[in-house]
Design an enzyme around this catalytic site. Structure first.
Site, PDB file in Angstrom:
ATOM      1  N   ASP A 273       0.843  -1.179   0.000  1.00 35.67           N
ATOM      2  CA  ASP A 273       0.000   0.000   0.000  1.00 35.67           C
ATOM      3  C   ASP A 273       0.892   1.246   0.000  1.00 35.67           C
ATOM      4  O   ASP A 273       1.872   1.310   0.735  1.00 35.67           O
ATOM      5  CB  ASP A 273      -0.913  -0.012   1.228  1.00 35.67           C
ATOM      6  CG  ASP A 273      -2.036   0.990   1.103  1.00 35.67           C
ATOM      7  OD1 ASP A 273      -2.499   1.233  -0.038  1.00 35.67           O
ATOM      8  OD2 ASP A 273      -2.459   1.544   2.124  1.00 35.67           O
TER       9      ASP A 273
ATOM     10  N   HIS B 159      -3.902  13.993   0.527  1.00 37.84           N
ATOM     11  CA  HIS B 159      -4.081  13.111   1.686  1.00 37.84           C
ATOM     12  C   HIS B 159      -2.894  13.222   2.637  1.00 37.84           C
ATOM     13  O   HIS B 159      -3.056  13.407   3.846  1.00 37.84           O
ATOM     14  CB  HIS B 159      -4.253  11.660   1.222  1.00 37.84           C
ATOM     15  CG  HIS B 159      -4.218  10.647   2.332  1.00 37.84           C
ATOM     16  ND1 HIS B 159      -5.237  10.507   3.250  1.00 37.84           N
ATOM     17  CD2 HIS B 159      -3.278   9.729   2.695  1.00 37.84           C
ATOM     18  CE1 HIS B 159      -4.938   9.542   4.115  1.00 37.84           C
ATOM     19  NE2 HIS B 159      -3.747   9.062   3.802  1.00 37.84           N
TER      20      HIS B 159
ATOM     21  N   GLU C  53     -10.346   3.950   3.367  1.00 29.33           N
ATOM     22  CA  GLU C  53      -9.426   4.705   2.509  1.00 29.33           C
ATOM     23  C   GLU C  53      -9.811   4.406   1.070  1.00 29.33           C
ATOM     24  O   GLU C  53      -9.773   3.261   0.631  1.00 29.33           O
ATOM     25  CB  GLU C  53      -7.963   4.342   2.787  1.00 29.33           C
ATOM     26  CG  GLU C  53      -7.490   4.868   4.136  1.00 29.33           C
ATOM     27  CD  GLU C  53      -5.977   4.843   4.329  1.00 29.33           C
ATOM     28  OE1 GLU C  53      -5.293   4.069   3.629  1.00 29.33           O
ATOM     29  OE2 GLU C  53      -5.490   5.602   5.189  1.00 29.33           O
TER      30      GLU C  53
ATOM     31  N   GLU D 211      -9.095   4.114  -2.559  1.00 29.97           N
ATOM     32  CA  GLU D 211      -7.878   3.923  -3.349  1.00 29.97           C
ATOM     33  C   GLU D 211      -8.196   3.213  -4.667  1.00 29.97           C
ATOM     34  O   GLU D 211      -9.252   2.624  -4.832  1.00 29.97           O
ATOM     35  CB  GLU D 211      -6.852   3.067  -2.567  1.00 29.97           C
ATOM     36  CG  GLU D 211      -6.497   3.620  -1.204  1.00 29.97           C
ATOM     37  CD  GLU D 211      -5.274   2.964  -0.573  1.00 29.97           C
ATOM     38  OE1 GLU D 211      -4.462   2.358  -1.304  1.00 29.97           O
ATOM     39  OE2 GLU D 211      -5.147   3.056   0.667  1.00 29.97           O
TER      40      GLU D 211
ATOM     41  N   ASP E 104      -9.083   0.425   1.645  1.00 31.38           N
ATOM     42  CA  ASP E 104      -8.139  -0.055   2.662  1.00 31.38           C
ATOM     43  C   ASP E 104      -8.669   0.333   4.041  1.00 31.38           C
ATOM     44  O   ASP E 104      -8.304   1.361   4.604  1.00 31.38           O
ATOM     45  CB  ASP E 104      -6.768   0.585   2.400  1.00 31.38           C
ATOM     46  CG  ASP E 104      -5.680  -0.108   3.209  1.00 31.38           C
ATOM     47  OD1 ASP E 104      -5.718  -1.340   3.303  1.00 31.38           O
ATOM     48  OD2 ASP E 104      -4.802   0.593   3.732  1.00 31.38           O
TER      49      ASP E 104
ATOM     50  N   ARG F  72      -7.799   3.675  12.943  1.00 28.44           N
ATOM     51  CA  ARG F  72      -6.942   4.840  13.229  1.00 28.44           C
ATOM     52  C   ARG F  72      -6.362   4.836  14.634  1.00 28.44           C
ATOM     53  O   ARG F  72      -5.241   5.288  14.853  1.00 28.44           O
ATOM     54  CB  ARG F  72      -7.732   6.134  13.029  1.00 28.44           C
ATOM     55  CG  ARG F  72      -8.310   6.323  11.643  1.00 28.44           C
ATOM     56  CD  ARG F  72      -7.252   6.427  10.577  1.00 28.44           C
ATOM     57  NE  ARG F  72      -7.843   6.602   9.258  1.00 28.44           N
ATOM     58  CZ  ARG F  72      -7.164   6.433   8.114  1.00 28.44           C
ATOM     59  NH1 ARG F  72      -5.876   6.086   8.130  1.00 28.44           N
ATOM     60  NH2 ARG F  72      -7.765   6.595   6.960  1.00 28.44           N
TER      61      ARG F  72
ATOM     62  N   GLN G 124      -3.657   2.254  14.830  1.00 26.87           N
ATOM     63  CA  GLN G 124      -2.512   2.784  14.080  1.00 26.87           C
ATOM     64  C   GLN G 124      -1.728   3.818  14.886  1.00 26.87           C
ATOM     65  O   GLN G 124      -0.493   3.809  14.897  1.00 26.87           O
ATOM     66  CB  GLN G 124      -3.015   3.397  12.763  1.00 26.87           C
ATOM     67  CG  GLN G 124      -1.913   3.825  11.799  1.00 26.87           C
ATOM     68  CD  GLN G 124      -2.462   4.250  10.435  1.00 26.87           C
ATOM     69  OE1 GLN G 124      -3.652   4.104  10.162  1.00 26.87           O
ATOM     70  NE2 GLN G 124      -1.599   4.768   9.580  1.00 26.87           N
TER      71      GLN G 124
ATOM     72  N   LYS H 229      -4.081  -2.146   9.693  1.00 27.77           N
ATOM     73  CA  LYS H 229      -4.405  -2.306   8.273  1.00 27.77           C
ATOM     74  C   LYS H 229      -4.656  -3.761   7.901  1.00 27.77           C
ATOM     75  O   LYS H 229      -4.718  -4.084   6.717  1.00 27.77           O
ATOM     76  CB  LYS H 229      -3.232  -1.781   7.445  1.00 27.77           C
ATOM     77  CG  LYS H 229      -2.906  -0.326   7.671  1.00 27.77           C
ATOM     78  CD  LYS H 229      -3.910   0.575   6.971  1.00 27.77           C
ATOM     79  CE  LYS H 229      -3.386   2.006   6.931  1.00 27.77           C
ATOM     80  NZ  LYS H 229      -4.163   2.794   5.955  1.00 27.77           N
TER      81      LYS H 229
ATOM     82  N   THR I 244      -9.036  -5.494   3.410  1.00 28.33           N
ATOM     83  CA  THR I 244      -8.935  -4.554   2.295  1.00 28.33           C
ATOM     84  C   THR I 244      -9.882  -5.088   1.236  1.00 28.33           C
ATOM     85  O   THR I 244      -9.757  -6.246   0.833  1.00 28.33           O
ATOM     86  CB  THR I 244      -7.492  -4.495   1.755  1.00 28.33           C
ATOM     87  OG1 THR I 244      -6.644  -3.963   2.774  1.00 28.33           O
ATOM     88  CG2 THR I 244      -7.397  -3.623   0.514  1.00 28.33           C
TER      89      THR I 244
ATOM     90  N   GLU J 230      -9.930  12.462   7.270  1.00 30.79           N
ATOM     91  CA  GLU J 230      -9.801  13.791   6.673  1.00 30.79           C
ATOM     92  C   GLU J 230     -11.131  14.532   6.622  1.00 30.79           C
ATOM     93  O   GLU J 230     -11.196  15.725   6.902  1.00 30.79           O
ATOM     94  CB  GLU J 230      -9.242  13.676   5.246  1.00 30.79           C
ATOM     95  CG  GLU J 230      -7.822  13.146   5.177  1.00 30.79           C
ATOM     96  CD  GLU J 230      -7.486  12.671   3.780  1.00 30.79           C
ATOM     97  OE1 GLU J 230      -7.058  13.481   2.954  1.00 30.79           O
ATOM     98  OE2 GLU J 230      -7.687  11.461   3.510  1.00 30.79           O
TER      99      GLU J 230
END
Lengths: 418, 418
Positions: free
Chosen positions: B125, B132, B198, B200, B230, B234, B237, B250, B254, B360
């Protein structure tokens, strides 16, 4: 546990790495034949594929040993692992009536080429040696901030690259990479100048999981162990690793020893992790001895010269066991599969000569290591051969993994020339 | 390029995601039958396995389409990829004399279950979206230090977990993990409270490499693209990612869309990466348009309620193309293989509604997002369904990927209960 005697005489020598107590699993070939599964005994290999084909090793309808990997055995699960080990012990024990039928399937190790013993499904590398983490942290952040705040609470790990795992004996090419020194204005693309080893043990997952597993369940999932050298490009790593971790610095090669020493063989060598400085949360807590007492050594031989021992340590210095690492690996529900390889992290002891990387041995390149040949090293030079060995010492016998060796080839002049 | 007309009528509608221009590859099953390879055309799927069995799709001695993955086609290499696409185009084009022999092998998409379209060899990834990276960096380090120093010089990436990749439609279970807030004295083990998406694109490597490849060679190695979510924890992480990057945060899941849109189909939509703020080193430099103009959207539907669009952006905002990411991936000699999946990194545009993650969109949880239902979200709630869509808009036609959707199940009460 004392030496278990075999009718293969060479297996009974007290310094033989492959007594009947061991029975490690590898993949070998001789001459033009296809690679297939074999078991080391003394200075011989029992050709499991051939023994299976005549009915000496049969576990169900489908053949298990005619392929160049042990994943099919792993997938059969722990009950079969135990039955196989019992059967092999029975066939090879001193006084076994099977000797006449088994003897024709012994091959000289000296005449065999070893291959990767298993297909690596995915590869995860940990950072679970406290002396290593403290050394590296001290160099980079100072002694006050050496260990990251999470270090005493979780076994820190990152996903590596399974495609880069190679068997002992494979030459390793010095990589190119993007480099930027602290005083450089801009990065440049150049051959790595700080190529290093990492002395590790690799744990091989033999059983799948689909959800979090306890530390005990994790221990039961481990099929066996190998020696592991996680070749590392320190200058590439320094520039790339913030904020998402090492990537190309660790992707050139990781070398593993050719023989998988099973968890069953290592049972007599179990030992405890060190005292906890902070209590672990219940899901990661120790639940019995899950580390192993295995002496480890690294030698370095400049091209055409004799080897010098540069590090001697023991797997028993690690802070987290492979079972704890695997349990942590599943906390989020991450599915694990047979063939997954978990690197222990660099194994460094408390003393200077016990450090498992040149980064630590030369303290970031500031204190060159002197070899027996009179030469010195900060990081690896082209032509250097590195060899890792591991030995578990029992009562009148030893267990070994075979060498984990590799030679460093010079970088390509132009990596894009075809 | 205008619409290419097919004798499958539904493929000719201007808003159909699967016109003859597309021909994306998936794996499907109907009823009790085994999953097999198929190609989407209009509202139908051409059953490639069945078509092959009667001689309509034959490329060599071995069957390619009777398996539940497209890896065997990938392994044949780019020349076969082109021959296959030409053959399919010929069979399905308006006026084709093959219609009577092909028509019996069309299956209704509505009646099919979609499966993972390929075996994921390894998953990497990236973090290649500048908006971002700037948003996240600003939240965590302030606007002055938003982008790490290496960001404008290399596409930052980390290895992910291939075993966690699932096909669209698979439910995702909220994970447990070790959490420690900035004001907590000690970490605790608890369900993730900041579970996120996420947005992507995923690039699928179709060709192996054994050494560094140029950006042009990398582009040629890409078989096709999928949408990719993905899922990201948070809070897990935040506690784990220093110093070696995201790991369990993660590894829960996915999700990828069911149809691989080939690089060939996307040719008309190629576009350039943005102007470089710092010149890239030659081995990573742009060499023609290697991004794609693909509109992307994310909807969120609370359980049992209507979906709201929460983000709309375009793949063309990325700073690095998949070809540049793949070229960087090979710099150290890292071997790449067919089936390797490269996540683009979160795709966020410059405007607030163009941000590809709730992290975000809600600015770290401080600015809740209001849905059309009147509810608001900072991070995901149990039962939420997320759906990603992608659309390339041609001259009188559109190309789609199928939905990339997944529903969030509540965390297990006790993750270790059996």
């Amino acid at each position: 546990m004392p030496l278990m005697r075999s009718w293969v005489d060479s297996a009974n020598a007290p310094d033989c790495p492959f007594p009947l107590n061991n029975l490690p699993y590898g993949v070998f070939s001789t001459g033009e034949e296809e690679p297939r599964c074999g078991v080391a005994i003394g200075d011989k290999i029992l050709d499991c594929g051939a023994a299976e084909s005549v009915g000496l090793l049969n576990f169900g309808d489908e053949p298990l040993f005619d392929v160049p990997f042990w994943n099919e055995v792993m997938e059969q699960g722990p009950e079969l692992w135990e039955r196989l080990r019992n059967r092999l012990t029975g066939l090879l024990a001193e006084g076994s009536s099977s000797r006449p039928s088994v003897e024709p399937f012994l091959v000289e190790q000296a005449a065999a080429t070893m291959h990767m013993p298993f297909l690596v499904s995915e590869y995860t590398d940990f950072y679970a040696g406290k002396h290593h983490a403290t050394n590296v942290g001290t160099m980079f952040r100072g002694a006050e901030n050496a260990l990251p705040p999470n270090w005493l609470h979780i076994p820190i790990g990152y996903n590596g690259r399974a495609s880069s795992v190679v068997v002992s004996g494979t030459d390793v090419r010095r990589p190119w990479g993007q480099l930027k020194g602290p005083n450089d204005d801009a990065p440049r693309f150049a051959p790595c100048a700080r190529f290093d080893l990492e002395l590790e043990m690799g744990a091989i997952v033999g059983k799948e999981s689909d959800g979090p597993v306890t530390v005990n369940e994790a221990d039961d999932m481990i099929f066996g162990y190998v020696l592991l050298n996680d070749w590392s490009a320190r200058d590439i790593q320094a520039w790339e690793y913030q904020p998402l971790g090492p990537f190309q610095a660790k992707a050139t090669a990781t070398t593993v020893s050719p023989w998988i020493v099973t968890r069953a063989a290592l049972e007599p060598f179990r030992c405890n992790t060190p005292a906890r400085e902070k209590e672990l949360l219940p899901h990661l807590r120790d639940n019995g001895p899950m580390l192993y007492d295995i002496d480890l050594a690294v030698t370095l031989a400049p091209e055409g010269k004799a080897a010098s021992t540069v590090a001697e340590t023991n797997y028993n210095v690690m802070y987290y066991s492979a079972a704890q690492q695997l349990a942590h690996h599943t906390t989020s529900g991450c599915p694990m599969n047979p063939g997954d390889l978990l690197g222990s992290g660099t194994i460094s002891g408390p003393e200077k000569h016990q450090r498992g990387s040149l980064l630590e041995l030369s303290w970031g390149g500031k204190e060159p290591v002197t070899l027996d040949t009179g030469e010195s090293r900060t990081f690896l030079e082209d032509g250097d051969r590195l060899t890792l060995t591991g030995t578990a010492r029992g009562d009148g016998f030893t267990l070994g993994f075979g060498e984990c060796t590799g030679r460093l080839l010079p970088a390509l002049k132009d990596p894009y020339a075809r």
